[in-house]
Design a protein around this motif. Structure first.
Motif, PDB file in Angstrom:
ATOM      1  N   LEU A 474     -11.827  21.471 -62.178  1.00 60.81           N
ATOM      2  CA  LEU A 474     -10.684  21.957 -61.405  1.00 60.81           C
ATOM      3  C   LEU A 474     -11.107  22.762 -60.188  1.00 60.81           C
ATOM      4  N   GLU A 475     -12.373  22.718 -59.827  1.00 59.52           N
ATOM      5  CA  GLU A 475     -12.856  23.482 -58.683  1.00 59.52           C
ATOM      6  C   GLU A 475     -12.418  22.819 -57.380  1.00 59.52           C
ATOM      7  N   THR A 476     -11.676  23.563 -56.564  1.00 60.01           N
ATOM      8  CA  THR A 476     -11.195  23.055 -55.286  1.00 60.01           C
ATOM      9  C   THR A 476     -11.869  23.736 -54.099  1.00 60.01           C
ATOM     10  N   GLY A 477     -12.623  24.785 -54.387  1.00 55.63           N
ATOM     11  CA  GLY A 477     -13.253  25.555 -53.321  1.00 55.63           C
ATOM     12  C   GLY A 477     -12.469  26.804 -52.956  1.00 55.63           C
ATOM     13  N   VAL A 478     -11.225  26.894 -53.414  1.00 53.37           N
ATOM     14  CA  VAL A 478     -10.391  28.082 -53.184  1.00 53.37           C
ATOM     15  C   VAL A 478     -10.219  28.769 -54.533  1.00 53.37           C
ATOM     16  N   LYS A 479     -10.806  29.945 -54.695  1.00 54.68           N
ATOM     17  CA  LYS A 479     -10.858  30.559 -56.013  1.00 54.68           C
ATOM     18  C   LYS A 479      -9.477  30.898 -56.567  1.00 54.68           C
ATOM     19  N   VAL A 481      -6.696  29.230 -56.065  1.00 51.93           N
ATOM     20  CA  VAL A 481      -6.121  27.972 -56.554  1.00 51.93           C
ATOM     21  C   VAL A 481      -6.806  27.545 -57.846  1.00 51.93           C
ATOM     22  N   ASP A 482      -8.118  27.721 -57.902  1.00 51.34           N
ATOM     23  CA  ASP A 482      -8.862  27.356 -59.108  1.00 51.34           C
ATOM     24  C   ASP A 482      -8.370  28.140 -60.315  1.00 51.34           C
ATOM     25  N   LEU A 485      -4.849  26.844 -61.418  1.00 51.48           N
ATOM     26  CA  LEU A 485      -4.971  25.544 -62.082  1.00 51.48           C
ATOM     27  C   LEU A 485      -5.607  25.687 -63.455  1.00 51.48           C
ATOM     28  N   SER A 486      -6.605  26.559 -63.543  1.00 53.24           N
ATOM     29  CA  SER A 486      -7.279  26.756 -64.826  1.00 53.24           C
ATOM     30  C   SER A 486      -6.323  27.305 -65.877  1.00 53.24           C
TER      31      SER A 486
END
Length: 593
Positions: A474-479, A481-482, A485-486
């Motif tokens: 679920l890593e998108t590069g934006v913590k 957002v991560d 989602l997590s």
């Protein structure tokens, strides 16, 4: 079935021949001595879940080797839980539902505390290097806790707005059994890992605890214990006290706890912490009692002025959304198990709003967590069949007392882990069954309904399990957002509830097929046992009567009111069961009569 326990208990409006009805309904008040025992039982039922939260957070707060501060966190969360329970029972949803810490906020909190910015320094992991009275160490853990405090307080504002604005009440017209059933069921099913870990610490003791609760609550429930009592007409008489039916959990814990104590003093259980069964000893946490202070007073800002972190707010918001969904399911389950009618919109709105206030208080007092309805205690209602809110109110005062007297609260930390695990096997199983029982209002011969429920609950088990086995997907590069989602995709009840809600409202189906007709009217089929909604959910101290005299009250979503719309809804309910011919309005009905 129920003969009088005493003169007071014979007045119970729920003491009937139906064994599935609660012994004491919401508005009933058991005798004072019974209230005390039942309040202690609810305290013990919630104890394992509440105390686990500060202990889990202590790792992320760098407090692994500071047991005294851990004890203060435990006192704080008990104090706030008791305060919020009193607010909820008195001014909130008004059901016998206990408030406690929420695991929905533990995941985002630990996600924040595990980021490089907040990761604990290496020296705090070494017990020999930690000086708990050092200003450096104190600032190290307090700055983390202050960040959690401020972020929880900001995020709780959303819950307050959603509740008191009536938005929850608006959404309830779209929420039926096929949304509530998977949500509530997954609260219990998702906790199988936690129950297994605790029970697995000593399966023999866990099996003993489970077996005792089953024997007391199911096999011995109808066997009374003769108790001498006095009355005005007779000097002395013998009353029948159904102790096994009313207090099976407390009895099961007490007997198992005693067995563990005897096995400990005779050194039957291993004293080596590396050996299997060591956690069944009652002296594992013996040092906690000696180190705890006799009196402590929690108060807001005890750890300093709270600070706010945007990433923490975003993550905790996701947890609060899950908590609200869980609470709505708990309200319905609690109403069913306590002999109350389904909660109306205004009561649900107040309940969610008060829970938001509770999370605000929990953040201010520095618990590192919020508050929510405790599912374990909802399950206890189903087992004990005592749904009196007077008992839960007393439990709230008891928790406040436990939060102020450290020594008494510390004694209960010696309850062995496998005893708690054995209790969880019963509690979480009943929660799951209570959720599934909501399907009785739907047409389960319908392939549509079977698909909605089956797909929702199975997918909600699959996705979190797959994500746990594949970290980093679920890593998108934006913590920020991560983190959101997590939390969302690893929370079983959120996935199941969302899928149930979406599919039930998009796949074509009649209201009768979906169970929406009988969802809010099932108690009318048995008017001899049903309590009036106004009797249960109206505000206390004459507040409702005063408010109804004001014309502006109809615009306040969380206030009880007698509006023409509610009268029309009542008429439609009577029409549904064929009690009246079809009339459009009450005026037309009165004319015909």
């Amino acid at each position: 079935m129920h003969e009088e326990v005493s003169e007071e208990t014979s007045q119970s409006s729920c003491a009937t021949e139906d064994r599935n009805k609660p012994t004491y309904c919401v508005t009933d008040v058991p005798p004072w001595y019974l209230c005390i025992f039942l309040a202690i039982q609810h305290y013990l039922t919630a104890f394992g879940g509440i105390i686990a939260i500060p202990l889990i957070l202590s790792e992320g707060l760098c407090l692994q080797h500071d047991t005294l501060t851990q004890g203060l966190l435990i006192n704080n969360i008990f104090f706030v839980s008791g305060l919020c329970t009193i607010l909820q029972v008195t001014f909130g949803v008004r059901l016998p539902i206990l408030q406690g810490g929420t695991f929905a906020l533990v995941t985002p909190a630990m996600a924040i505390l595990s980021t490089p910015e907040w990761k604990c320094p290496a020296w705090t992991q070494n017990a020999s290097l930690v000086n708990t009275s050092s200003p450096v160490f104190i600032e190290e853990w307090q700055k983390r806790l202050r960040t959690l405090q401020g972020s929880i307080m900001v995020a709780s504002v959303l819950q307050i707005l959603v509740g008191f604005s009536g938005l929850i009440g608006f959404l309830m017209r779209f929420i039926g059994p096929l949304t509530i059933a998977p949500t509530v069921s997954l609260i219990g099913l998702a906790l199988y890992d936690s129950a297994g870990d605790k029970a697995g610490s000593h399966w023999g003791i866990s099996a003993l605890t489970t077996g005792l609760i089953i024997i007391f609550s199911q096999y011995l429930r109808l066997i009374p214990i003769p108790v001498p009592s006095c009355s005005k007409t007779k000097k002395e008489k013998i009353s029948k006290f159904y102790i096994f039916q009313i207090m099976p959990i407390l009895l099961g814990i007490a007997v198992s706890w005693l067995v563990c104590y005897l096995l400990t003093i005779f050194d039957v259980l291993p004293s080596d912490s590396a050996q299997y069964g060591h956690l069944a000893r009652t002296d594992v946490k013996g040092n906690v009692v000696s180190q705890a202070s006799w009196f402590t007073l929690p108060y807001p800002g005890k750890w300093g002025i709270p600070t706010v972190n945007l990433a923490a707010v975003v993550g905790i918001l996701a947890g609060i959304i899950c908590s609200m969904a869980e609470s709505v399911g708990d309200y319905h389950a609690c109403a069913r198990l306590s002999g109350a009618p389904p909660p109306p919109k205004h009561a649900i709105s107040r309940g969610i709003g008060v829970e938001g206030i509770g999370s605000l208080l929990a953040g201010a007092f520095g618990t590192g967590n919020g508050t929510t309805s405790f599912s374990e205690n909802v399950a206890a209602l189903g087992i004990t069949r005592v749904g009196s809110r007077a008992v839960i109110l007393l439990s709230g005062f008891l928790m406040i007392l436990m939060g102020m007297i450290g020594k008494i609260g510390a004694i209960f930390t010696t309850i062995p882990t496998p005893v708690i695990g054995g209790m969880f096997l019963i509690m979480f199983g009943v929660i799951s069954a209570a959720g599934i029982s909501n399907l009785q209002f739907t047409d389960m011969n319908s392939s549509r309904n079977i698909f909605v429920f089956g797909f929702s609950i199975f997918t909600a088990l699959v996705i979190p399990n797959w994500i746990a086995k594949n970290p980093g997907v679920l890593e998108t590069g934006v913590k920020e957002v991560d983190q959101v989602l997590s939390v969302l995709f690893t929370t079983h009840m959120f996935i199941g509830g969302f899928l149930g809600f979406f599919l039930d409202n998009t796949i074509p189906g009649s209201k009768r097929e979906r169970g929406l007709h009988t969802w809010n009217t099932e108690h009318l089929e048995d008017s001899s046992h049903a309590l009036a909604s106004e009797e249960v959910y109206s505000l206390p101290f004459g507040i409702t009567s005063c408010l109804r005299s004001q014309s502006w009250v109809r615009y306040i979503p969380f206030c009880p009111q007698n509006s023409p719309e509610s009268e029309d809804e009542m008429l439609q309910t009577l029409l549904l069961f064929g009690a009246l011919p079809s009339f459009k309005h009450w005026g037309e009905l009165e004319t015909k009569l």
